[in-house]
Enzyme design. Structure first.
Site, PDB file in Angstrom:
ATOM      1  N   LYS A  37      -7.110   1.630   1.021  1.00  0.00           N
ATOM      2  CA  LYS A  37      -6.454   1.048  -0.145  1.00  0.00           C
ATOM      3  C   LYS A  37      -7.504   0.217  -0.866  1.00  0.00           C
ATOM      4  O   LYS A  37      -7.827  -0.899  -0.458  1.00  0.00           O
ATOM      5  CB  LYS A  37      -5.283   0.168   0.291  1.00  0.00           C
ATOM      6  CG  LYS A  37      -4.505  -0.440  -0.872  1.00  0.00           C
ATOM      7  CD  LYS A  37      -3.650   0.590  -1.589  1.00  0.00           C
ATOM      8  CE  LYS A  37      -2.808  -0.050  -2.674  1.00  0.00           C
ATOM      9  NZ  LYS A  37      -1.938   0.918  -3.350  1.00  0.00           N
ATOM     10  N   GLY A 110      -4.468   5.004  -4.510  1.00  0.00           N
ATOM     11  CA  GLY A 110      -4.748   4.197  -5.688  1.00  0.00           C
ATOM     12  C   GLY A 110      -3.706   3.128  -5.934  1.00  0.00           C
ATOM     13  O   GLY A 110      -2.722   2.982  -5.188  1.00  0.00           O
ATOM     14  N   ALA A 111      -3.922   2.379  -7.009  1.00  0.00           N
ATOM     15  CA  ALA A 111      -2.984   1.344  -7.439  1.00  0.00           C
ATOM     16  C   ALA A 111      -2.405   1.764  -8.776  1.00  0.00           C
ATOM     17  O   ALA A 111      -3.146   1.950  -9.746  1.00  0.00           O
ATOM     18  CB  ALA A 111      -3.705  -0.002  -7.570  1.00  0.00           C
ATOM     19  N   GLY A 112      -1.085   1.944  -8.839  1.00  0.00           N
ATOM     20  CA  GLY A 112      -0.491   2.409 -10.084  1.00  0.00           C
ATOM     21  C   GLY A 112      -0.944   3.815 -10.409  1.00  0.00           C
ATOM     22  O   GLY A 112      -0.955   4.696  -9.550  1.00  0.00           O
ATOM     23  N   GLY A 170       7.774  12.080  -5.301  1.00  0.00           N
ATOM     24  CA  GLY A 170       7.740  10.924  -4.407  1.00  0.00           C
ATOM     25  C   GLY A 170       9.080  10.471  -3.872  1.00  0.00           C
ATOM     26  O   GLY A 170       9.151   9.948  -2.766  1.00  0.00           O
TER      27      GLY A 170
END
Length: 239
Positions: A37, A110-112, A170
């Site tokens: 992360k 990833g982030a967002g 998702g």
């Protein structure tokens, strides 16, 4: 280098649970797995982040964070406001490459979305992917708006010469509406890549043992699972 980058079309669409399902399916096949992360935002010191949640759900794996910032903001903004150094693409690529030397699979979450800024220069996850030269898996929502968001993400990948491995829904609802059912047919065309899974809504609250047992059935063979996209699509679009 067996590295797969997991991004989303936005936030809160199930990236972490999809990453956990990928890890669980790989662990079930006896593979050594690491989850990276790059930037964890919105988490206090000592509080479990996304990598720890993947570890909790999937089982014994290596979980690594490169940066942790307390406010739930874009990584660049969160780092600046915290007075901490940002995470940069070269650092992400270096960490993923190093993890790949001791693991069969490295999952980079990833982030967002793909183009959320990581530093003050506007560098993004896409820049790290370019350095690594690895495929990207897109996590998309089930319903209305998913086609547009998925197309935008894949066009951003293609514009940079990057490869989309496929799309996973998702949070597949227990009672999908018309848009969700139609998207099963339309998402591969929007992405220019195959539909590779559908993780049911609420999967993240399953007990870890149940999650690990079920995870392969949510993912296509290309991702180490047993999910059949054609059968799933027929089931949900036959009426």
């Amino acid at each position: 280098m067996s590295v797969l980058v997991v991004t989303g079309t936005g936030t809160e669409i199930g990236k972490t649970v999809v990453t956990a399902a990928l890890a669980a399916a790989a662990l079930a096949r006896g593979r050594h797995v690491a989850v990276l992360k790059p930037a964890q935002t919105g988490v206090a010191p000592g509080e479990p982040g996304d990598a720890a949640e993947v570890q909790r759900l999937a089982g014994p794996l290596t979980a690594v964070e490169l940066g942790r910032f307390p406010e739930p903001l874009a990584p660049s903004t969160a780092a600046r406001r915290a007075g901490l150094p940002p995470v940069v693409p070269a650092g992400i690529a270096e960490a993923a490459a190093e993890l790949s030397t001791g693991h069969d699979l490295v999952l980079v979450e990833g982030a967002g979305g793909l183009l959320v800024p990581f530093d003050e220069h506007g560098a993004t996850l896409a820049d790290a992917v370019a350095l690594l030269g690895v495929p990207v898996l897109i996590v998309a929502p089930a319903g209305l708006g998913s086609l547009n968001a998925t197309t935008l993400t894949t066009e951003a990948l293609h514009a940079r010469g990057l490869r989309c491995a496929g799309v996973v829904v998702g949070r597949w609802p227990a009672d999908p509406d018309l848009a969700a059912r139609c998207n099963l047919v339309d998402l591969p065309g929007a992405a220019g890549a195959p539909l590779l899974g559908a993780v049911p809504e609420g999967a993240g609250v399953l007990p870890p043992i149940a999650f690990r047992a079920a995870a392969p059935a949510w993912l296509a063979p290309a991702l180490g699972g047993t999910w059949d996209p054609h059968a799933f699509t027929r089931t949900h679009t036959s009426s």
